[in-house]
Motif scaffolding. Structure first.
Motif, PDB file in Angstrom:
ATOM      1  N   ALA A 196      43.428  60.127  40.202  1.00  0.00           N
ATOM      2  CA  ALA A 196      42.999  60.771  41.447  1.00  0.00           C
ATOM      3  C   ALA A 196      43.506  60.034  42.687  1.00  0.00           C
ATOM      4  CB  ALA A 196      41.481  60.858  41.488  1.00  0.00           C
ATOM      5  N   GLY A 197      44.247  58.950  42.482  1.00  0.00           N
ATOM      6  CA  GLY A 197      44.759  58.187  43.621  1.00  0.00           C
ATOM      7  C   GLY A 197      43.701  57.331  44.297  1.00  0.00           C
ATOM      8  N   VAL A 198      42.664  56.949  43.544  1.00  0.00           N
ATOM      9  CA  VAL A 198      41.556  56.156  44.092  1.00  0.00           C
ATOM     10  C   VAL A 198      41.729  54.708  43.651  1.00  0.00           C
ATOM     11  CG1 VAL A 198      39.047  55.866  44.116  1.00  0.00           C
ATOM     12  CG2 VAL A 198      40.043  58.165  44.040  1.00  0.00           C
ATOM     13  N   ARG A 199      41.738  53.795  44.611  1.00  0.00           N
ATOM     14  CA  ARG A 199      41.991  52.380  44.325  1.00  0.00           C
ATOM     15  C   ARG A 199      40.688  51.679  43.939  1.00  0.00           C
ATOM     16  NH1 ARG A 199      45.606  53.677  48.446  1.00  0.00           N
ATOM     17  NH2 ARG A 199      43.994  53.475  50.051  1.00  0.00           N
ATOM     18  N   VAL A 200      40.520  51.390  42.654  1.00  0.00           N
ATOM     19  CA  VAL A 200      39.326  50.714  42.172  1.00  0.00           C
ATOM     20  C   VAL A 200      39.676  49.312  41.683  1.00  0.00           C
ATOM     21  CG1 VAL A 200      38.176  52.865  41.525  1.00  0.00           C
ATOM     22  CG2 VAL A 200      39.536  51.647  39.826  1.00  0.00           C
ATOM     23  N   THR A 201      38.734  48.415  41.860  1.00  0.00           N
ATOM     24  CA  THR A 201      38.867  47.041  41.383  1.00  0.00           C
ATOM     25  C   THR A 201      37.660  46.717  40.525  1.00  0.00           C
ATOM     26  OG1 THR A 201      40.112  46.317  43.343  1.00  0.00           O
ATOM     27  CG2 THR A 201      38.994  44.610  42.059  1.00  0.00           C
ATOM     28  N   ARG A 202      37.908  46.362  39.284  1.00  0.00           N
ATOM     29  CA  ARG A 202      36.831  46.017  38.352  1.00  0.00           C
ATOM     30  C   ARG A 202      36.365  44.590  38.642  1.00  0.00           C
ATOM     31  NH1 ARG A 202      38.105  43.577  33.632  1.00  0.00           N
ATOM     32  NH2 ARG A 202      40.228  44.348  33.928  1.00  0.00           N
ATOM     33  N   THR A 203      35.058  44.419  38.843  1.00  0.00           N
ATOM     34  CA  THR A 203      34.538  43.093  39.189  1.00  0.00           C
ATOM     35  C   THR A 203      33.626  42.576  38.087  1.00  0.00           C
ATOM     36  OG1 THR A 203      32.522  43.821  40.332  1.00  0.00           O
ATOM     37  CG2 THR A 203      34.580  43.792  41.606  1.00  0.00           C
ATOM     38  N   GLU A 208      24.053  34.761  40.106  1.00  0.00           N
ATOM     39  CA  GLU A 208      24.279  33.320  40.031  1.00  0.00           C
ATOM     40  C   GLU A 208      25.650  32.912  40.553  1.00  0.00           C
ATOM     41  OE1 GLU A 208      21.181  34.276  36.879  1.00  0.00           O
ATOM     42  OE2 GLU A 208      22.996  35.201  37.701  1.00  0.00           O
ATOM     43  N   THR A 209      26.553  33.877  40.751  1.00  0.00           N
ATOM     44  CA  THR A 209      27.884  33.589  41.300  1.00  0.00           C
ATOM     45  C   THR A 209      28.108  34.331  42.619  1.00  0.00           C
ATOM     46  OG1 THR A 209      28.915  35.372  40.015  1.00  0.00           O
ATOM     47  CG2 THR A 209      28.850  33.193  38.996  1.00  0.00           C
ATOM     48  N   CYS A 210      27.015  34.664  43.314  1.00  0.00           N
ATOM     49  CA  CYS A 210      27.099  35.444  44.566  1.00  0.00           C
ATOM     50  C   CYS A 210      27.782  36.775  44.338  1.00  0.00           C
ATOM     51  CB  CYS A 210      27.834  34.654  45.658  1.00  0.00           C
ATOM     52  SG  CYS A 210      26.887  33.295  46.366  1.00  0.00           S
ATOM     53  N   GLY A 211      27.603  37.350  43.160  1.00  0.00           N
ATOM     54  CA  GLY A 211      28.241  38.618  42.854  1.00  0.00           C
ATOM     55  C   GLY A 211      29.571  38.409  42.153  1.00  0.00           C
ATOM     56  N   GLY A 212      30.426  39.422  42.224  1.00  0.00           N
ATOM     57  CA  GLY A 212      31.704  39.370  41.521  1.00  0.00           C
ATOM     58  C   GLY A 212      32.596  38.239  41.993  1.00  0.00           C
ATOM     59  N   CYS A 213      33.063  37.435  41.047  1.00  0.00           N
ATOM     60  CA  CYS A 213      34.023  36.377  41.374  1.00  0.00           C
ATOM     61  C   CYS A 213      35.254  36.473  40.487  1.00  0.00           C
ATOM     62  CB  CYS A 213      33.376  34.998  41.269  1.00  0.00           C
ATOM     63  SG  CYS A 213      32.821  34.561  39.613  1.00  0.00           S
ATOM     64  N   VAL A 214      35.329  37.535  39.688  1.00  0.00           N
ATOM     65  CA  VAL A 214      36.510  37.835  38.878  1.00  0.00           C
ATOM     66  C   VAL A 214      36.875  39.288  39.153  1.00  0.00           C
ATOM     67  CG1 VAL A 214      37.445  38.013  36.541  1.00  0.00           C
ATOM     68  CG2 VAL A 214      35.836  36.172  37.100  1.00  0.00           C
ATOM     69  N   TYR A 215      38.073  39.519  39.682  1.00  0.00           N
ATOM     70  CA  TYR A 215      38.527  40.873  40.013  1.00  0.00           C
ATOM     71  C   TYR A 215      39.650  41.276  39.062  1.00  0.00           C
ATOM     72  CZ  TYR A 215      36.038  40.891  44.548  1.00  0.00           C
ATOM     73  OH  TYR A 215      35.084  40.877  45.538  1.00  0.00           O
ATOM     74  N   ASP A 216      39.444  42.379  38.358  1.00  0.00           N
ATOM     75  CA  ASP A 216      40.431  42.860  37.388  1.00  0.00           C
ATOM     76  C   ASP A 216      40.868  41.746  36.449  1.00  0.00           C
ATOM     77  OD1 ASP A 216      40.426  45.521  38.192  1.00  0.00           O
ATOM     78  OD2 ASP A 216      41.998  45.217  39.687  1.00  0.00           O
ATOM     79  N   GLY A 217      39.893  40.942  36.031  1.00  0.00           N
ATOM     80  CA  GLY A 217      40.158  39.894  35.060  1.00  0.00           C
ATOM     81  C   GLY A 217      40.668  38.594  35.625  1.00  0.00           C
ATOM     82  N   VAL A 218      40.865  38.519  36.947  1.00  0.00           N
ATOM     83  CA  VAL A 218      41.432  37.325  37.573  1.00  0.00           C
ATOM     84  C   VAL A 218      40.391  36.666  38.478  1.00  0.00           C
ATOM     85  CG1 VAL A 218      43.265  36.428  39.056  1.00  0.00           C
ATOM     86  CG2 VAL A 218      43.732  38.353  37.526  1.00  0.00           C
ATOM     87  N   PRO A 219      40.054  35.381  38.263  1.00  0.00           N
ATOM     88  CA  PRO A 219      39.126  34.691  39.158  1.00  0.00           C
ATOM     89  C   PRO A 219      39.684  34.672  40.580  1.00  0.00           C
ATOM     90  CG  PRO A 219      39.391  33.451  37.121  1.00  0.00           C
ATOM     91  CD  PRO A 219      40.431  34.542  37.098  1.00  0.00           C
ATOM     92  N   ILE A 220      38.822  34.953  41.564  1.00  0.00           N
ATOM     93  CA  ILE A 220      39.274  35.035  42.950  1.00  0.00           C
ATOM     94  C   ILE A 220      39.022  33.716  43.684  1.00  0.00           C
ATOM     95  CG2 ILE A 220      38.932  37.518  43.037  1.00  0.00           C
ATOM     96  CD1 ILE A 220      36.325  37.036  44.582  1.00  0.00           C
ATOM     97  N   GLY A 221      39.788  33.490  44.746  1.00  0.00           N
ATOM     98  CA  GLY A 221      39.636  32.256  45.508  1.00  0.00           C
ATOM     99  C   GLY A 221      39.847  31.052  44.612  1.00  0.00           C
ATOM    100  N   THR A 222      38.916  30.116  44.667  1.00  0.00           N
ATOM    101  CA  THR A 222      38.990  28.924  43.820  1.00  0.00           C
ATOM    102  C   THR A 222      38.020  29.002  42.641  1.00  0.00           C
ATOM    103  OG1 THR A 222      37.426  27.789  45.288  1.00  0.00           O
ATOM    104  CG2 THR A 222      39.769  27.446  45.701  1.00  0.00           C
ATOM    105  N   ALA A 223      37.565  30.201  42.326  1.00  0.00           N
ATOM    106  CA  ALA A 223      36.716  30.384  41.151  1.00  0.00           C
ATOM    107  C   ALA A 223      37.506  30.042  39.887  1.00  0.00           C
ATOM    108  CB  ALA A 223      36.199  31.815  41.071  1.00  0.00           C
ATOM    109  N   ARG A 224      36.799  29.583  38.883  1.00  0.00           N
ATOM    110  CA  ARG A 224      37.419  29.229  37.617  1.00  0.00           C
ATOM    111  C   ARG A 224      36.607  29.818  36.474  1.00  0.00           C
ATOM    112  NH1 ARG A 224      37.950  22.884  37.362  1.00  0.00           N
ATOM    113  NH2 ARG A 224      38.990  23.451  35.402  1.00  0.00           N
ATOM    114  N   ALA A 225      37.271  30.036  35.350  1.00  0.00           N
ATOM    115  CA  ALA A 225      36.597  30.535  34.159  1.00  0.00           C
ATOM    116  C   ALA A 225      37.083  29.762  32.949  1.00  0.00           C
ATOM    117  CB  ALA A 225      36.864  32.027  33.974  1.00  0.00           C
ATOM    118  N   ARG A 226      36.174  29.554  32.016  1.00  0.00           N
ATOM    119  CA  ARG A 226      36.562  28.898  30.766  1.00  0.00           C
ATOM    120  C   ARG A 226      35.648  29.393  29.652  1.00  0.00           C
ATOM    121  NH1 ARG A 226      34.451  22.604  30.393  1.00  0.00           N
ATOM    122  NH2 ARG A 226      32.221  23.073  30.175  1.00  0.00           N
ATOM    123  N   LEU A 227      36.035  29.062  28.424  1.00  0.00           N
ATOM    124  CA  LEU A 227      35.249  29.436  27.262  1.00  0.00           C
ATOM    125  C   LEU A 227      34.628  28.179  26.667  1.00  0.00           C
ATOM    126  CD1 LEU A 227      34.916  32.292  26.078  1.00  0.00           C
ATOM    127  CD2 LEU A 227      36.511  31.648  24.271  1.00  0.00           C
TER     128      LEU A 227
END
Length: 388
Positions: A196-203, A208-227
């Motif tokens: 439909a031409g609608v720009r969506v970003t999965r968060t 506990e993280t002030c909301g979404g800190c991973v956008y489309d699977g990528v940590p934003i800013g200086t956020a980090r992720a690990r297992l």
């Protein structure tokens, strides 16, 4: 040092904005936005403390299906770091439309981002989400860059309405970014948005993280992720201080390792070599069926790819033969047979994950956050007393 904490009704978001601005600047008390009518769990929560630590400017009460809600203490620094990281990921600041309640993190963050950007947020009237009202509110926006946060069910209703409404479709296309979070975004819904031409970003994130800190699977800013031990952990400057008045729970969720403070999400997932995050589902939403682990969130994703099951919920039920089995609960008419649905899930996840039954209920109860209330759904479907 401490500062005063004040609970405030979140229904009037326009009145909340200047109070939130004062809280962030340190000129006013820390705030706890609340819905007009507390849930039964909130009604029995511990009394609200009169003061919090000086760095805390916002407290969010998370919703839960059982027990007392957690009170997440967020510092000004964490909120501002989150807003800056979001703006960087979206390509800049802009005007926001508030379409979510301001008593949980995704809604109040719209107001925080607006304050940081110096723009006036447009507020959708409180109450039942209506695509027509959304379109009117969106058309009142004047910013060059326009953004909104939604949950998947809202996006689905907008896309449904836009099929026969070219003006609404154009309004959705006008947004420079539509953040979608709160729960997993079904792949079919994402594909419909793109078509439909609608720009969506999965968060991905939480209070506990002030909301979404991973956008489309990528940590934003200086956020980090690990297992760690199969579960996802998130780190970065947007982490909460902890849980108000609950040091034991704080210590269980937050810890320091390798010079970084981490938050244990409780989600199963994976982190690729390039840092891309994949979320499989809640670690506590797993059943054992015939001796095999079955992730109910994964079953739910597979089920929701079938037409008519976009909002279905998958819960576990006791089985005399298999121990536990997945059951699909839906509020709509089943568009495919159980045999077809079992075949689909088996092809993707294996035989142990195949649903044992489809149960239709009048409606699917939700938590205040908009997420499905799985315990209430199981009870409504009779699965809390049914053996299959």
């Amino acid at each position: 040092m401490t500062r005063r904490l004040e609970a405030i009704a979140a229904m009037d978001a326009a009145a909340l904005v200047p109070r939130l601005r004062a809280a962030l600047s340190g000129d006013g008390p820390a705030l706890l936005p609340r819905q007009a009518s507390p849930t039964s769990a909130e009604a029995f929560a511990a009394p609200l403390p009169a003061e919090v630590s000086a760095g805390v400017s916002l407290v969010i009460e998370t919703s839960g299906s059982t027990g007392v809600p957690k009170r997440v203490a967020l510092s000004t620094d964490a909120l501002l770091a989150s807003a800056a990281a979001s703006a960087g990921a979206l390509g800049g600041q802009g005007q926001w439309l508030l379409a979510l309640p301001a008593h949980y993190i995704a809604g109040v963050q719209v107001l925080v981002r607006s304050i940081v950007a110096g723009t006036e947020p447009v507020l959708l009237p409180a109450g039942h989400f209506d695509p027509t009202a959304f379109a009117r509110a969106a058309q009142a926006m004047t910013g060059d860059a326009r953004f909104v946060s939604l949950v998947p069910v809202q996006l689905a209703r907008l896309l449904d309405a836009a099929v026969n409404d070219a003006a609404l479709r154009a309004t959705l296309q006008r947004f420079d970014g539509i953040l979608v979070g709160g729960q997993a975004l079904p792949p079919t819904l994402r594909e419909r948005s793109l078509a439909a031409g609608v720009r969506v970003t999965r968060t991905y994130g939480s209070s506990e993280t002030c909301g979404g800190c991973v956008y489309d699977g990528v940590p934003i800013g200086t956020a980090r992720a690990r297992l760690a031990d199969g579960q996802l952990e998130l780190g970065g400057p947007m982490l909460a201080e902890g849980y108000l008045g609950d040091p034991e729970r704080t210590d269980a969720a937050f810890h320091d390792a390798d010079g970084t403070r981490w938050y244990r999400t409780g989600d199963l997932g994976a982190v690729a070599d390039d840092g891309t995050v994949s979320v499989l589902g809640r670690a506590d939403n797993v059943i054992i069926s015939g001796g095999e682990k079955v992730l109910l969130d994964a079953v739910e994703r597979a089920v929701r790819e079938r037409a008519g099951f976009e909002e279905a919920v998958v819960v576990g039920a006791v089985s005399d033969e298999w121990g536990q089995v997945p059951v699909v609960v839906t509020a709509g008419e089943a568009s495919v047979s159980l045999a077809e649905l079992r075949a689909r899930v088996t092809a993707v996840l294996g035989r142990a994950a195949a649903p044992a039954r489809i149960v239709t209920v009048p409606e699917l109860p939700q938590l205040p956050s908009g997420k499905p209330d799985r315990l209430a759904i199981a009870a409504l479907a009779g699965l809390d007393r049914m053996r299959l």
